[in-house]
Design a protein around this motif. Sequence first.
Motif, PDB file in Angstrom:
ATOM      1  N   THR A 177      45.442  47.852  44.581  1.00  0.00           N
ATOM      2  CA  THR A 177      44.529  47.811  45.717  1.00  0.00           C
ATOM      3  C   THR A 177      44.965  46.691  46.652  1.00  0.00           C
ATOM      4  OG1 THR A 177      43.004  46.268  44.613  1.00  0.00           O
ATOM      5  CG2 THR A 177      42.582  48.625  44.331  1.00  0.00           C
ATOM      6  N   GLU A 221      43.427  43.708  49.254  1.00  0.00           N
ATOM      7  CA  GLU A 221      42.225  42.984  49.657  1.00  0.00           C
ATOM      8  C   GLU A 221      42.640  41.711  50.381  1.00  0.00           C
ATOM      9  OE1 GLU A 221      39.039  40.381  47.216  1.00  0.00           O
ATOM     10  OE2 GLU A 221      39.088  42.507  46.693  1.00  0.00           O
ATOM     11  N   ILE A 231      46.698  43.722  44.681  1.00  0.00           N
ATOM     12  CA  ILE A 231      46.134  43.491  43.358  1.00  0.00           C
ATOM     13  C   ILE A 231      46.604  44.594  42.419  1.00  0.00           C
ATOM     14  CG2 ILE A 231      44.008  43.294  42.010  1.00  0.00           C
ATOM     15  CD1 ILE A 231      42.653  42.223  44.529  1.00  0.00           C
ATOM     16  N   ILE A 244      46.708  45.745  38.333  1.00  0.00           N
ATOM     17  CA  ILE A 244      46.123  45.503  37.014  1.00  0.00           C
ATOM     18  C   ILE A 244      46.632  46.566  36.048  1.00  0.00           C
ATOM     19  CG2 ILE A 244      43.989  45.301  35.680  1.00  0.00           C
ATOM     20  CD1 ILE A 244      42.594  44.396  38.221  1.00  0.00           C
ATOM     21  N   PHE A 275      40.683  35.836  41.708  1.00  0.00           N
ATOM     22  CA  PHE A 275      40.847  37.258  41.440  1.00  0.00           C
ATOM     23  C   PHE A 275      40.388  37.703  40.058  1.00  0.00           C
ATOM     24  CE2 PHE A 275      44.329  35.626  44.105  1.00  0.00           C
ATOM     25  CZ  PHE A 275      43.999  36.246  45.298  1.00  0.00           C
ATOM     26  N   ASP A 331      37.636  37.901  38.610  1.00  0.00           N
ATOM     27  CA  ASP A 331      36.430  38.736  38.525  1.00  0.00           C
ATOM     28  C   ASP A 331      36.780  40.221  38.592  1.00  0.00           C
ATOM     29  OD1 ASP A 331      34.780  36.586  38.227  1.00  0.00           O
ATOM     30  OD2 ASP A 331      34.148  36.514  40.329  1.00  0.00           O
ATOM     31  N   ARG A 332      37.983  40.534  39.037  1.00  0.00           N
ATOM     32  CA  ARG A 332      38.420  41.931  39.082  1.00  0.00           C
ATOM     33  C   ARG A 332      38.686  42.480  37.677  1.00  0.00           C
ATOM     34  NH1 ARG A 332      36.495  41.807  43.136  1.00  0.00           N
ATOM     35  NH2 ARG A 332      37.322  41.908  45.260  1.00  0.00           N
ATOM     36  N   ASN A 385      36.894  41.916  34.651  1.00  0.00           N
ATOM     37  CA  ASN A 385      35.668  42.392  34.002  1.00  0.00           C
ATOM     38  C   ASN A 385      34.490  41.605  34.569  1.00  0.00           C
ATOM     39  OD1 ASN A 385      35.469  39.897  32.574  1.00  0.00           O
ATOM     40  ND2 ASN A 385      36.721  40.700  30.915  1.00  0.00           N
ATOM     41  N   SER A 386      33.300  41.827  34.034  1.00  0.00           N
ATOM     42  CA  SER A 386      32.089  41.206  34.572  1.00  0.00           C
ATOM     43  C   SER A 386      31.729  39.889  33.895  1.00  0.00           C
ATOM     44  CB  SER A 386      30.905  42.178  34.440  1.00  0.00           C
ATOM     45  OG  SER A 386      30.701  42.521  33.081  1.00  0.00           O
TER      46      SER A 386
END
Length: 280
Positions: free
Chosen positions: A5, A7, A12, A14, A242, A244-245, A247-248
């Motif tokens: 992605t 941003e 980014i 993953i 970054f 936080d991308r 998991n929560s």
Amino acid sequence: MYRETTEDKVEIIIAESVRELAQAVEVANREHPHPLSSELDREYFYGRPFRTWDDVTAATAEPWPEGLAIVEKMLAQIGEANMPKPVSRRRKTRFSEDGGDEVDYDRLRDGRAFWRSSPRANASGPSTITIVADMRAACSVDHRDILWRGAAAVALTYLMEQAGYRVELWAAQAEQSAFENGDMFVAVCLKRPGDPVDLGSLIAGVSAWFYRTVGFNAANLVKNRRPTSFAGFDRKDGVNPFIDRLNSDENKIVVEKVWSFSAACELVRGTVDQLVTRAE
């Protein structure tokens, strides 16, 4: 499959495993119109010899005896340093004469307290911990010293899981000017919560050779942008903007700039102390 992605001009990427990322990068190296290319004949820089990108990709799926021996020795040294213990979340069996969850018939026949219960230890705070090993390292850092970072991350994983926590382990990097007018963040999952700790499979993701080959060339995954020679141009804010991308989990632990035994011990001890304080 890895996902890509954009941003704020940051690409980014993953991936779910080191193998997945290596395979994708190997293909991207051939297909990118203007690929960044790492010289593979630099064993002194990577810590192991490579001739082709097929060798690099194959290395992510095969045992690395030398690296395993080094990390096991590192873990033994850390273990001998009298690390503090995290607050345990494991259930502890208790017996009572008044009541509980179930009857232990052997104890009943022996005339001992026979009601059994297994309450979980009273520990506040998160039961799942995310550990992120920051893969970045200056070219001047020796490939053997880079493994201390991985040893610290794995030692933390062992300690937390022995105390009953569930650990998710990642390796990540954030590079400034990876492209003309753009940065890059790359993360690869090394272990999901509930997965056993497989030391052999974790070492690749925290090694110098993986970062300095697959990690550097991950820029080729973005086919519509021209990669630059960005080695050493790390973002000053690192991977923190970054993660936080991934998991929560709001309480991620970042393992970074750990190049020695003393630094590894300091990080492990300080992290466990923080978790103990948080749980009180």
